[in-house]
Design an enzyme around this catalytic site. Structure first.
Site, PDB file in Angstrom:
ATOM      1  N   HIS A 182       0.852  -1.194   0.000  1.00 57.30           N
ATOM      2  CA  HIS A 182       0.000   0.000   0.000  1.00 57.30           C
ATOM      3  C   HIS A 182       0.885   1.241   0.000  1.00 57.30           C
ATOM      4  CE1 HIS A 182      -3.464  -2.588   1.670  1.00 57.30           C
ATOM      5  NE2 HIS A 182      -3.653  -2.350   0.386  1.00 57.30           N
ATOM      6  N   ALA A 183       0.621   2.100  -0.965  1.00 59.89           N
ATOM      7  CA  ALA A 183       1.533   3.190  -1.277  1.00 59.89           C
ATOM      8  C   ALA A 183       1.820   4.123  -0.099  1.00 59.89           C
ATOM      9  CB  ALA A 183       0.964   3.987  -2.442  1.00 59.89           C
ATOM     10  N   ARG A 184       0.785   4.481   0.647  1.00 58.27           N
ATOM     11  CA  ARG A 184       0.949   5.533   1.659  1.00 58.27           C
ATOM     12  C   ARG A 184       1.539   5.021   2.969  1.00 58.27           C
ATOM     13  NH1 ARG A 184      -5.583   6.165   2.273  1.00 58.27           N
ATOM     14  NH2 ARG A 184      -5.987   4.150   3.245  1.00 58.27           N
ATOM     15  N   GLU A 185       1.750   3.713   3.084  1.00 60.26           N
ATOM     16  CA  GLU A 185       2.250   3.141   4.339  1.00 60.26           C
ATOM     17  C   GLU A 185       3.779   3.175   4.327  1.00 60.26           C
ATOM     18  OE1 GLU A 185       0.180  -0.630   4.335  1.00 60.26           O
ATOM     19  OE2 GLU A 185      -1.771   0.365   4.310  1.00 60.26           O
ATOM     20  N   ARG A 216      -3.227   4.936  -1.996  1.00 58.76           N
ATOM     21  CA  ARG A 216      -3.082   3.582  -1.440  1.00 58.76           C
ATOM     22  C   ARG A 216      -2.848   2.529  -2.527  1.00 58.76           C
ATOM     23  NH1 ARG A 216      -5.604   0.057   2.702  1.00 58.76           N
ATOM     24  NH2 ARG A 216      -6.685  -1.671   1.725  1.00 58.76           N
ATOM     25  N   ASN A 249      -3.584  -5.385  -2.286  1.00 58.93           N
ATOM     26  CA  ASN A 249      -3.782  -6.398  -1.250  1.00 58.93           C
ATOM     27  C   ASN A 249      -5.215  -6.930  -1.215  1.00 58.93           C
ATOM     28  OD1 ASN A 249      -2.193  -7.944   0.497  1.00 58.93           O
ATOM     29  ND2 ASN A 249      -3.100  -6.967   2.298  1.00 58.93           N
ATOM     30  N   ARG A 250      -5.920  -6.738  -2.311  1.00 53.39           N
ATOM     31  CA  ARG A 250      -7.194  -7.427  -2.532  1.00 53.39           C
ATOM     32  C   ARG A 250      -7.126  -8.157  -3.878  1.00 53.39           C
ATOM     33  NH1 ARG A 250      -7.140  -5.525   1.721  1.00 53.39           N
ATOM     34  NH2 ARG A 250      -8.732  -4.367   2.895  1.00 53.39           N
ATOM     35  N   HIS A 304       2.678  -3.925   6.524  1.00 53.46           N
ATOM     36  CA  HIS A 304       1.719  -2.851   6.280  1.00 53.46           C
ATOM     37  C   HIS A 304       1.777  -1.907   7.477  1.00 53.46           C
ATOM     38  CE1 HIS A 304      -0.669  -4.511   2.833  1.00 53.46           C
ATOM     39  NE2 HIS A 304       0.021  -5.577   3.173  1.00 53.46           N
ATOM     40  N   SER A 305       0.968  -0.875   7.443  1.00 53.28           N
ATOM     41  CA  SER A 305       0.759  -0.043   8.627  1.00 53.28           C
ATOM     42  C   SER A 305      -0.642   0.540   8.499  1.00 53.28           C
ATOM     43  CB  SER A 305       1.804   1.067   8.724  1.00 53.28           C
ATOM     44  OG  SER A 305       1.530   2.121   7.814  1.00 53.28           O
ATOM     45  N   TYR A 306      -1.242   1.044   9.547  1.00 47.12           N
ATOM     46  CA  TYR A 306      -0.748   1.081  10.906  1.00 47.12           C
ATOM     47  C   TYR A 306      -1.718   0.322  11.796  1.00 47.12           C
ATOM     48  CZ  TYR A 306      -4.379   4.688  11.188  1.00 47.12           C
ATOM     49  OH  TYR A 306      -5.579   5.372  11.113  1.00 47.12           O
ATOM     50  N   TYR A 311     -11.224  -7.032  10.337  1.00 47.53           N
ATOM     51  CA  TYR A 311     -12.386  -7.305   9.482  1.00 47.53           C
ATOM     52  C   TYR A 311     -11.934  -8.317   8.448  1.00 47.53           C
ATOM     53  CZ  TYR A 311      -9.579  -3.865   6.970  1.00 47.53           C
ATOM     54  OH  TYR A 311      -8.539  -3.191   6.400  1.00 47.53           O
ATOM     55  N   GLU A 335       1.026  -5.289  10.753  1.00 45.70           N
ATOM     56  CA  GLU A 335       0.631  -3.882  10.693  1.00 45.70           C
ATOM     57  C   GLU A 335       1.557  -3.150  11.655  1.00 45.70           C
ATOM     58  OE1 GLU A 335      -1.719  -2.394   8.858  1.00 45.70           O
ATOM     59  OE2 GLU A 335      -2.941  -4.058   8.119  1.00 45.70           O
TER      60      GLU A 335
HETATM   61 ZN    ZN Z   1      -1.701  -1.846   3.998  1.00 44.21          ZN
END
Ligand code: ZN
Length: 464
Positions: A196-199, A251, A267-268, A319-321, A372, A395
């Site tokens: 995910h780009a923003r992590e 993201r 990631n889906r 990943h984060s967060y 989830y 995470e």
């Molecule tokens: Zn992520």
């Protein structure tokens, strides 16, 4: 009834601000400004319908879910000043209270990558001896810098090799670093980041671990005597670069799938229970699963590289967060693999060592237990399709104080604690594998590889 009408009015106002131009935000002359954007945290959403009502905001301009609205947990929503009133009105209508946890993210954005040397504590200065190239980790680095770092390591250390395993949608190289002290066919550990780009802390931590593994200290040498390591510091290379040049909150990937919105949630997008729960069919959603499994060259390249290396025993994705240690399966509730307890046992070793470093606490469990259900994730695929017995998603820091905007003076401590977790887990795994050598091989993993074995899917289609 009055209440419901009001919800639709509010949503109507929000919907009308959704962009109709192709690829919103595609060609920005300057990076998108988040000046005045604030981060709201709702109280835990006690009913499914509350979560569903909030989910209507997904994909709308000026709104970013940092934590998706789901039943029994709070949701973090980043909102533009223009949408703030509307969201607050919606929350009030739903009877959901909230706090403003970050007033204006502009201040954090300005600071996150500029804390520099002065931001360091005495503790972190102590680490300088252990990490000679620490200045590299004082800032979040760009894609090119991380690629060059990996290539430089490979040119200076005969144990390191760099391989281009594929091209992104925009033609950027996806780099894989192998660290091996040689000596035959060892079991291997795979680590990837930057899905995910923003992590940003994710690629930084993966790169930091590269640095630690090659620092020639006894702890690293000992790990390399037992395992080969494969590290892809950034999977979503286009998205990561876009968070530096266009939109810090991006993201997804940057693929062009239709005439409306850019990108797929990588990631889906993995081919294990693809397009099931916790993913979206809407190309404008941040959790869009893509037109088909492995539609993204980034996920496909990485999946192929993993499949080509059958000696991988442990898969770790960053990943984060939230500070969570996630154990498969994440695609649905009550779908634990048969060896779940063994996966938890090993994870506990890693989690304890991580927490012992600076006291950072992690929670351990499946994604549906702690967050989830989210189908199409890489750790599920690693476990369920690639047959890697131990697969985890971490995470990383923090729990929401800064969220995705974790200041760069936390790169080193995050890297240190995560490395310690990894090292402890690897040591324990080494012992476990040794014991198993006296028993018949073959793990009791569940190969529920629906995608690859189904008549409509199949390995050939994905060209793994
Ligand atoms: Zn992520």
């Amino acid at each position: 009834m009055m209440g419901m009408t009001w919800i639709f009015v509010v949503v109507g106002v929000l919907a009308s601000t959704t962009s109709a131009v192709p690829y919103p935000g595609d060609f920005l002359p300057t990076p998108k400004s988040y000046s005045g954007y604030s981060l709201l945290r709702t109280e835990p959403l006690l009913r499914e319908d509350l979560a569903r009502s909030l989910l209507i905001l997904d994909g709308m301009r000026g709104i970013h879910f940092w934590k998706y609205p789901l039943v029994n947990r709070s949701s973090d929503i980043l909102t533009s000043p223009a949408q703030l009133e509307h969201i607050q009105a919606l929350l009030a209508t739903l009877g959901v209270s909230h706090d403003v946890i970050i007033d204006d993210v502009k201040d954090l954005l300005a600071k996150e990558n500029d804390v520099g040397v002065n931001g360091y504590s005495a503790l972190e200065e102590e680490l300088e001896r252990a990490v000679p190239d620490k200045s590299f980790f004082q800032r979040y680095q760009r894609y090119e810098a991380i690629k060059n770092y990996a290539k430089t390591l490979a040119s200076q250390d005969s144990r390191v090799t760099y391989e281009n395993i594929g091209s992104s949608s925009e033609g950027k190289e996806i780099g894989l670093v192998k660290i091996s002290s040689g000596g035959g066919n060892k079991p291997a550990i795979w680590i990837d980041g930057g899905m995910h780009a923003r992590e940003w802390i994710s690629p930084a931590t993966a790169t930091y671990i590269m640095s630690k593994l090659t620092n020639k200290e006894p702890a690293s040498e000992s790990l390399l005597s037992s395992f080969d390591f494969y590290i892809v510091p950034i999977i979503n290379v286009d998205g990561y670069e876009w968070t530096h040049t266009g939109d810090r909150m991006w993201r997804k990937t940057r693929s062009r799938n239709n005439g409306r919105c850019i990108g797929v949630d990588p990631n889906r997008n993995w081919g294990f229970h693809w397009a099931e729960q916790g993913s979206s069919t809407d190309p404008c959603s941040d959790i869009y699963h893509g037109p088909r499994a492995f539609s993204e060259p980034e996920t496909l390249s990485v999946a192929r590289a993993i499949k080509a290396r059958p000696n991988i025993k442990l898969y770790l994705t960053f990943h984060s967060y939230s500070q969570l240690w996630l154990v498969p399966y994440g695609y649905a509730r009550n779908t634990r693999p048969v060896d779940y307890n063994e996966l938890v046992r090993l994870a506990q070793v890693g989690k304890n060592a991580l927490s012992a470093t600076y006291g950072t606490s992690y929670r351990l469990g499946t994604a549906p237990d702690l967050l989830y259900p989210a189908a199409g994730g890489s750790d599920d695929w690693a476990k369920g399709s690639a047959g890697i017995k131990y697969a985890y998603c971490l995470e990383l820091r923090d729990t929401g104080r800064y969220g995705f905007l974790l200041p760069s003076n936390q790169i080193v401590p995050t890297g240190e604690e995560t490395f310690n977790g990894l090292a402890a887990m690897a040591k324990e795994l080494h012992r476990t594998l040794k014991k198993q050598q006296t028993r018949p091989v073959g793990g009791p993993y569940v190969n529920a590889d629906k995608e690859l074995n189904s008549p409509s899917g199949g390995e050939a289609e994905y060209k793994l």
